[in-house]
Design an enzyme around this catalytic site. Structure first.
Site, PDB file in Angstrom:
ATOM      1  N   ASN A 224      40.936  41.936  26.933  1.00 22.06           N
ATOM      2  CA  ASN A 224      39.709  42.372  27.602  1.00 22.06           C
ATOM      3  C   ASN A 224      39.326  43.755  27.074  1.00 22.06           C
ATOM      4  O   ASN A 224      40.018  44.316  26.233  1.00 22.06           O
ATOM      5  CB  ASN A 224      39.875  42.355  29.128  1.00 22.06           C
ATOM      6  CG  ASN A 224      41.000  43.272  29.574  1.00 22.06           C
ATOM      7  OD1 ASN A 224      40.957  44.468  29.360  1.00 22.06           O
ATOM      8  ND2 ASN A 224      42.037  42.686  30.181  1.00 22.06           N
ATOM      9  N   ALA A 288      45.652  49.137  35.276  1.00 19.67           N
ATOM     10  CA  ALA A 288      45.549  48.195  34.154  1.00 19.67           C
ATOM     11  C   ALA A 288      44.620  47.029  34.472  1.00 19.67           C
ATOM     12  O   ALA A 288      44.534  46.576  35.613  1.00 19.67           O
ATOM     13  CB  ALA A 288      46.938  47.655  33.807  1.00 19.67           C
ATOM     14  N   PRO A 320      51.420  36.641  36.935  1.00 19.27           N
ATOM     15  CA  PRO A 320      51.814  37.269  38.194  1.00 19.27           C
ATOM     16  C   PRO A 320      50.818  38.383  38.535  1.00 19.27           C
ATOM     17  O   PRO A 320      50.284  39.032  37.631  1.00 19.27           O
ATOM     18  CB  PRO A 320      53.194  37.872  37.880  1.00 19.27           C
ATOM     19  CG  PRO A 320      53.249  37.979  36.399  1.00 19.27           C
ATOM     20  CD  PRO A 320      52.382  36.867  35.861  1.00 19.27           C
ATOM     21  N   ASP A 321      50.542  38.574  39.822  1.00 23.76           N
ATOM     22  CA  ASP A 321      49.675  39.676  40.240  1.00 23.76           C
ATOM     23  C   ASP A 321      50.589  40.864  40.555  1.00 23.76           C
ATOM     24  O   ASP A 321      51.318  40.846  41.551  1.00 23.76           O
ATOM     25  CB  ASP A 321      48.841  39.266  41.456  1.00 23.76           C
ATOM     26  CG  ASP A 321      47.778  40.306  41.759  1.00 23.76           C
ATOM     27  OD1 ASP A 321      48.111  41.514  41.769  1.00 23.76           O
ATOM     28  OD2 ASP A 321      46.612  39.919  41.969  1.00 23.76           O
ATOM     29  N   ILE A 322      50.562  41.852  39.703  1.00 24.71           N
ATOM     30  CA  ILE A 322      51.515  42.971  39.810  1.00 24.71           C
ATOM     31  C   ILE A 322      51.257  43.769  41.089  1.00 24.71           C
ATOM     32  O   ILE A 322      52.176  44.089  41.846  1.00 24.71           O
ATOM     33  CB  ILE A 322      51.413  43.875  38.560  1.00 24.71           C
ATOM     34  CG1 ILE A 322      51.675  43.026  37.306  1.00 24.71           C
ATOM     35  CG2 ILE A 322      52.392  45.034  38.636  1.00 24.71           C
ATOM     36  CD1 ILE A 322      51.335  43.699  35.988  1.00 24.71           C
ATOM     37  N   LEU A 323      49.975  44.048  41.330  1.00 18.44           N
ATOM     38  CA  LEU A 323      49.610  44.824  42.528  1.00 18.44           C
ATOM     39  C   LEU A 323      50.051  44.093  43.792  1.00 18.44           C
ATOM     40  O   LEU A 323      50.695  44.674  44.674  1.00 18.44           O
ATOM     41  CB  LEU A 323      48.095  45.067  42.520  1.00 18.44           C
ATOM     42  CG  LEU A 323      47.508  45.827  43.691  1.00 18.44           C
ATOM     43  CD1 LEU A 323      48.089  47.227  43.796  1.00 18.44           C
ATOM     44  CD2 LEU A 323      45.984  45.908  43.569  1.00 18.44           C
ATOM     45  N   PHE A 339      42.966  49.178  41.446  1.00 20.57           N
ATOM     46  CA  PHE A 339      41.630  49.380  40.910  1.00 20.57           C
ATOM     47  C   PHE A 339      40.930  48.031  40.928  1.00 20.57           C
ATOM     48  O   PHE A 339      41.584  46.987  40.849  1.00 20.57           O
ATOM     49  CB  PHE A 339      41.684  49.930  39.475  1.00 20.57           C
ATOM     50  CG  PHE A 339      41.608  51.431  39.434  1.00 20.57           C
ATOM     51  CD1 PHE A 339      42.617  52.192  39.998  1.00 20.57           C
ATOM     52  CD2 PHE A 339      40.529  52.076  38.845  1.00 20.57           C
ATOM     53  CE1 PHE A 339      42.556  53.580  39.976  1.00 20.57           C
ATOM     54  CE2 PHE A 339      40.452  53.460  38.812  1.00 20.57           C
ATOM     55  CZ  PHE A 339      41.463  54.213  39.372  1.00 20.57           C
ATOM     56  N   LYS A 353      39.893  42.701  48.648  1.00 14.72           N
ATOM     57  CA  LYS A 353      41.069  42.881  47.782  1.00 14.72           C
ATOM     58  C   LYS A 353      42.132  43.744  48.450  1.00 14.72           C
ATOM     59  O   LYS A 353      43.322  43.524  48.286  1.00 14.72           O
ATOM     60  CB  LYS A 353      40.606  43.545  46.481  1.00 14.72           C
ATOM     61  CG  LYS A 353      41.403  43.133  45.291  1.00 14.72           C
ATOM     62  CD  LYS A 353      40.639  43.327  44.017  1.00 14.72           C
ATOM     63  CE  LYS A 353      39.659  42.199  43.773  1.00 14.72           C
ATOM     64  NZ  LYS A 353      38.917  42.348  42.538  1.00 14.72           N
ATOM     65  N   LYS A 357      45.810  42.050  48.689  1.00 11.48           N
ATOM     66  CA  LYS A 357      46.900  42.583  47.861  1.00 11.48           C
ATOM     67  C   LYS A 357      47.800  43.548  48.626  1.00 11.48           C
ATOM     68  O   LYS A 357      48.674  44.172  48.038  1.00 11.48           O
ATOM     69  CB  LYS A 357      46.318  43.269  46.631  1.00 11.48           C
ATOM     70  CG  LYS A 357      45.364  42.364  45.856  1.00 11.48           C
ATOM     71  CD  LYS A 357      45.420  42.609  44.395  1.00 11.48           C
ATOM     72  CE  LYS A 357      44.429  41.718  43.668  1.00 11.48           C
ATOM     73  NZ  LYS A 357      44.688  41.643  42.249  1.00 11.48           N
TER      74      LYS A 357
HETATM   75  O1  C5P Z   1      42.052  40.819  41.352  1.00 14.05           O
HETATM   76  P1  C5P Z   1      41.682  41.872  40.388  1.00 14.05           P
HETATM   77  O2  C5P Z   1      42.161  41.626  38.991  1.00 14.05           O
HETATM   78  O3  C5P Z   1      40.234  42.262  40.413  1.00 14.05           O
HETATM   79  O4  C5P Z   1      42.449  43.153  40.947  1.00 14.05           O
HETATM   80  C1  C5P Z   1      42.478  44.333  40.250  1.00 14.05           C
HETATM   81  C2  C5P Z   1      43.680  45.134  40.655  1.00 14.05           C
HETATM   82  O5  C5P Z   1      44.832  44.299  40.672  1.00 14.05           O
HETATM   83  C3  C5P Z   1      43.998  46.213  39.657  1.00 14.05           C
HETATM   84  O6  C5P Z   1      44.629  47.266  40.342  1.00 14.05           O
HETATM   85  C4  C5P Z   1      44.938  45.528  38.687  1.00 14.05           C
HETATM   86  O7  C5P Z   1      45.768  46.454  38.024  1.00 14.05           O
HETATM   87  C5  C5P Z   1      45.726  44.646  39.637  1.00 14.05           C
HETATM   88  N1  C5P Z   1      46.183  43.397  39.034  1.00 14.05           N
HETATM   89  C6  C5P Z   1      47.541  43.228  38.836  1.00 14.05           C
HETATM   90  N2  C5P Z   1      48.011  42.052  38.305  1.00 14.05           N
HETATM   91  C7  C5P Z   1      47.163  41.056  37.987  1.00 14.05           C
HETATM   92  C8  C5P Z   1      45.766  41.221  38.191  1.00 14.05           C
HETATM   93  C9  C5P Z   1      45.324  42.417  38.710  1.00 14.05           C
HETATM   94  O8  C5P Z   1      48.317  44.142  39.124  1.00 14.05           O
HETATM   95  N3  C5P Z   1      47.641  39.929  37.486  1.00 14.05           N
END
Ligand code: C5P
Length: 419
Positions: A224, A288, A320-323, A339, A353, A357
């Site tokens: 991206n 990120a 995986p969604d890190i946040l 973010f 969000k 999260k």
């Molecule tokens: O859901 P979205 O991608 O819009 O959320 C953005 C936030 O979630 C950012 O803080 C981004 O770093 C985090 N994120 C993450 N892991 C992912 C997708 C987003 O930590 N797979």
């Protein structure tokens, strides 16, 4: 939150024409500029061109009664975050050092209570003259920031030090000075940034920045437009505030900020692993732009087209969604900040969000601009900080100003919470 403002005093040297480019660059960084021309500067640049670029009235003559009625010179000198003299001739430096106020520019410089940056430009012999060096020493002692001129060929044909630095360098220095609070406390005269009293001393701040790259085959990947600039600026600000900083960086071409420990990763899964390995942390700021999907199976060899016109043999699975993982982690950081890049309904999506999260704050920015001209990759940002208490908006600020302010807010929040 108001836009940062610079009062730009242009004095009369051949380098004055570069002030036009400087104004353009400052405006691009989200900084408002009001210009003052000395009588000699008007021989090199016209009030009209500066007025078009600043989108403001250009000031010149102290005895213009209409101007004086509308905005007095004292007020003019105070309505800025920073006063910049660029180019600063040997003559205006001498007047500044002596406290002479015989025109509008020098009167403003004597009347201001704001930090002053002087960017000298002059002939090499004038630069090295004992009088100029004496004046510069005096100005430094008075707290004026002085940029060193560049060396090179001069307009007069001579060679040496005295050239105005490139407008990009001046704009970067201005952004840096606006981002930093005044280096000394005006009441005590003590430095703000030294010693054990820094606001994040003893804290660990974990930051992710940049994009991730998800391989399709050995030569292709999904990516991206994230540049990593905002995350790196936040890491730099956290380090300046005294924190131990771990920066988990996706593939970006940016230097590691001073005092920051950097871990380079490529994919979302590597980023997840690096983030978990860096715990525990007092604050985690996830900047990120993590790819939401990766290919189910990256091919071992370069995928070939077969000419059949069929869609590419790509299937994507969720990363995986890190946040969100940190939000539920047994070692959840005390303060968890996400973010959100949004192209519409920025605040609504950010609020959703926050809950989804389990984050404490979501910093939402509108990335709906045209690719290339937008927040991603650019130097300025408008953000909306969504917390349980409401929304705070910071409009059109350079990314390093957003970073400093965010870190101040983080320090404030951590000081209010138990360790
Ligand atoms: O859901 P979205 O991608 O819009 O959320 C953005 C936030 O979630 C950012 O803080 C981004 O770093 C985090 N994120 C993450 N892991 C992912 C997708 C987003 O930590 N797979």
């Amino acid at each position: 939150m108001t836009q940062p403002r610079v009062l730009l005093i242009v004095s009369g040297g051949i380098a004055a024409y570069k002030s036009l480019e400087l104004v353009r660059l400052l405006r691009k960084r989200g900084i408002a500029v009001r210009a003052v021309l000395t009588a000699a500067a008007e021989k090199f640049v016209t009030p009209l061109s500066l007025g078009v670029l600043t989108e403001d009235h250009v000031y010149g003559d102290m005895f213009d009664l209409k101007e004086e009625r509308e905005i007095g010179h004292i007020q003019l000198s105070r309505q800025a975050d920073l006063v910049v003299v660029a180019p600063a001739t040997a003559d205006i430096l001498a007047k500044m050092a002596a406290g002479i106020a015989d025109d509008l520019a020098t009167t403003l410089l004597l009347a201001t209570d704001k930090p002053v940056l002087a960017v000298p430009a002059m002939n090499v012999r004038m630069w090295h003259h004992a009088a100029t060096q004496r004046n510069l020493a005096q100005l430094r002692e008075d707290g004026v920031h002085i940029m060193e001129p560049d060396s090179g060929e001069m307009a007069c044909g001579e060679y040496g030090r005295g050239r105005l630095p490139e407008p990009e360098q001046i704009a970067a220095e201005i952004a840096r000075l606006i981002a930093l609070p005044s280096p000394t406390d005006p009441l005590t005269g003590q430095p703000d940034f030294e010693g054990p009293e820094l606001p994040l001393t003893g804290r660990h701040v974990l930051i992710t920045a940049g994009p991730t790259h998800e391989p399709i085959d050995p030569v292709r990947y999904i990516a991206n437009r994230s540049s990593g600039k905002q995350g790196f600026a936040i890491a730099a600000a956290a380090a300046r505030a005294g924190a131990r900083v771990t920066l988990v960086a996706g593939p970006v071409n940016l230097p590691t900020p001073q005092g920051v420990e950097r871990m380079n990763v490529e994919t979302a899964r590597e980023m997840m692993a690096a983030v978990e390995a860096a715990l525990p942390a007092d604050a985690a700021i996830m900047v990120a732009a993590v790819a939401d999907w990766r290919t189910a199976d990256a091919a071992g060899q370069k995928i070939k087209k077969d000419g059949s016109g069929k869609p590419a043999p790509l299937s994507l699975v969720e990363n995986p969604d890190i946040l969100a993982t940190l939000g539920k982690h047994r070692q959840r950081p005390t303060l968890l900040v996400g973010f959100a890049a949004e192209t519409e309904k920025v605040a609504d999506h950010a609020r959703a969000k926050l809950a989804k999260k389990s984050a404490d704050w979501i910093v939402a920015n509108d990335v709906s601009g045209a690719p290339g001209a937008s927040v991603m990759g650019g130097d300025a940002n408008s953000v909306h900080i969504v917390t349980a208490d409401g929304i705070e908006s910071w409009e059109n600020l350079p990314k390093d100003v957003v970073a400093t302010r965010l870190i101040e807010k983080v320090a404030h929040a951590l000081s209010a919470r138990p360790d």
